[in-house]
Design an enzyme around this catalytic site. Structure first.
Site, mmCIF file in Angstrom:
data_model
loop_
_atom_site.group_PDB
_atom_site.id
_atom_site.type_symbol
_atom_site.label_atom_id
_atom_site.label_comp_id
_atom_site.label_asym_id
_atom_site.label_seq_id
_atom_site.Cartn_x
_atom_site.Cartn_y
_atom_site.Cartn_z
ATOM 1 N N VAL A 1 0.844 -1.203 0.000
ATOM 2 C CA VAL A 1 0.000 0.000 0.000
ATOM 3 C C VAL A 1 0.879 1.255 0.000
ATOM 4 C CG1 VAL A 1 -1.717 1.326 1.283
ATOM 5 C CG2 VAL A 1 -1.938 -1.155 1.133
ATOM 6 N N GLU B 1 -4.534 -6.024 -5.131
ATOM 7 C CA GLU B 1 -3.192 -6.417 -5.546
ATOM 8 C C GLU B 1 -3.248 -6.835 -7.012
ATOM 9 O OE1 GLU B 1 -1.267 -9.169 -2.922
ATOM 10 O OE2 GLU B 1 -2.036 -8.116 -1.172
ATOM 11 N N GLY C 1 -9.119 -15.542 -0.986
ATOM 12 C CA GLY C 1 -7.936 -15.510 -0.120
ATOM 13 C C GLY C 1 -7.394 -14.100 -0.116
ATOM 14 N N CYS D 1 -6.561 -9.246 2.576
ATOM 15 C CA CYS D 1 -7.591 -8.310 3.037
ATOM 16 C C CYS D 1 -8.927 -8.960 3.369
ATOM 17 C CB CYS D 1 -7.802 -7.229 1.996
ATOM 18 S SG CYS D 1 -6.367 -6.170 1.833
#
Ligand code: UDX
Length: 452
Positions: free
Chosen positions: A11, A149, A251, A254
């Site tokens: 991040v 991601e 998965g 987060c």
């Protein structure tokens, strides 16, 4: 605007690089010396498409990197906290990195007001506590991130919304101004609302996926085409077409973590939640269903394509492969696995080396230096066909494009057996059948009855 960004995880790195792209001057603060050294050499410590190019463009110019807080704060009007908040056994995130940073800030800061933006995902009430701990001279603003991601840079510039939670309107305006030039609605609200928007969004996505996977299981049992069913469902504008792709269970760093943290928050406030624990249970069961689709595996050689929790990342946190591969080994299978990016992170996770992606200094590609420490019966290979060759069955767990492009005839030729369990629905069932393969997708597995 001169800005400090604390934490060079996925991040923090993405945020820092993208803010430079928007014309800001950013100093990235990271305590890991090795990570800073790599960044200064122009190497990205994580695999995120497009990030290398942005870092190379801005490093040493708009983007500076340091291990020193006073250097990061020099001239900065704002500090954006992007430190990790990993889960603990109770579901509560571990906030120690955030509290440490705020403690250092309080000791360090001399004159003038500093806006402290909390981008790290934190439970409702945390920004309020942060403001209390920091006291006068600081304005705390919650500004959660919604980056996926693998598409984090695109998501930064094309967000569905920007959420700004603050107690002071001037600080809220200052944070909203960071994103000037980005076309998205800005939700300006209080601290707890902003914190809860983040948790509720990810919890909703998790619930939607568990629902999707359950519809797929029913479609399987009926011999119906689950993908057509879900497309028909998603055309309802109230439901929407996104997050309706059935798979091996969600998965990543987060969804599981934020769902657990929202449950923990509700428990502490004595609010009973029925839906979220059910979504978690359904997600675990989905992984069992993938195993059941393979049938008995004792003594068999199973090829696994895909270890990352999704394509476009080397992240294996809460990846279905981390549960499914040990289960296959426990049932007496031999497993030969491949992933284009996540071999090293997977090996580290499997051997309990405890390498967290956020803190990992490992290269983003390449097999582990040796098979040392890997469980017996498990092999990682560099090349996808090497995994498939001579296997009794192929299990596809991640939707990498190179797997989707594999010709069914080549799969048939490579395998010794004829079973393909495609947990990402990458292949056309008819083309697979025409190549002589027994094909089982998710929601496309005629007559498959999920285990009770
Ligand atoms: C998620 C949220 O999307 C993002 O907003 C948040 O800030 C961080 O968490 P991420 O974990 O990167 O992002 O992945 P995402 O693309 O949302 O996928 C989550 C999981 O759901 C993955 O395991 C993915 O494979 C799975 N998934 C997603 C499906 O199985 N089917 C889908 O249709 C979509």
């Amino acid at each position: 605007m001169p800005i400090a960004v604390a934490g060079a995880g996925y991040v923090g790195l993405t945020t820092a690089a993208c803010l430079c792209e928007l014309g800001h001057q950013v100093t990235l603060l990271e305590i890991d010396v090795e990570r800073v050294a790599r960044l200064k050499r122009g190497e990205s410590p994580i695999f995120e498409p497009g990030l290398d190019a942005l870092l190379q463009r801005h490093l040493g110019r708009a983007l500076k990197v340091t291990t020193d807080l006073s250097e990061a704060l020099d001239g900065a009007e704002m500090l954006i906290a992007c430190v990790g908040t990993p889960p603990t056994a109770s579901g509560a995130p571990n906030l120690s990195a955030l509290w440490r940073l705020l403690g250092d800030l309080r000791r360090q800061r001399r004159s003038g007001e500093l806006t402290v933006v909390v981008k790290s995902t934190v439970p409702p009430g945390t920004n309020r506590r942060a403001q209390q701990r920091l006291g006068a001279g600081f304005a705390v603003v919650s500004n959660p991130e919604f980056l996926r991601e693998g598409t984090a840079i695109h998501d930064f510039f094309h967000p569905d919304r920007i959420v700004v939670g603050a107690a002071q309107p001037a600080a809220a305006r200052q944070v909203a101004a960071l994103y000037r030039g980005i076309d998205a609605p800005v939700v300006v609200t209080g601290w707890e609302e902003a914190e809860l928007i983040k948790y509720a969004s990810n919890a909703f996505l998790a619930v939607k996926l568990s629902f999707t996977n359950e519809v797929a299981a029913v479609a399987d049992s009926l011999g119906a085409d689950g993908l057509t069913v879900l497309r028909g469902v998603g055309l309802d504008r109230r439901i929407g077409p996104h997050f309706l792709a059935p798979g091996p269970g969600y998965g990543g760093s987060c969804l599981p973590k934020d769902l657990a943290a929202l449950r923990w928050t509700a428990r502490r406030r004595r609010v009973r939640l029925d839906l979220l624990p059910a979504a978690e249970r359904a997600n675990r069961r989905q992984r069992q269903r993938m195993l059941a689709k393979l049938g008995p595996v004792a003594g068999k050689r199973i090829a696994v394509w895909g270890l990352a929790f999704k394509a476009g990342t080397d992240d294996v946190r809460e990846s279905p492969a981390l549960e499914i591969i040990p289960a296959l080994l426990a049932q007496g299978a031999r497993v030969v696995a491949h992933d284009p990016e996540a071999r090293r992170t997977f090996a580290a996770a499997l051997t309990g080396a405890g390498v967290q992606r956020e803190g990992s200094a490992s290269a983003s590609t390449g097999v582990p230096p040796s098979g040392a420490g890997l469980p017996g019966g498990f092999t990682l290979v560099d090349e996808m066909w090497e995994a498939a060759r001579g296997a009794d069955a192929l299990l596809v767990l991640t939707e990498w494009p190179e797997y989707a492009a594999a010709p069914p005839e080549a799969i048939r030729t490579a395998l010794a057996g004829d079973l393909v369990v495609d947990a990402r629905n990458l292949f056309d069932p008819e083309a697979m059948a025409a190549a002589g393969l027994r094909y089982r997708g998710v929601g496309r597995d005629r007559g498959f009855h999920p285990p009770a």
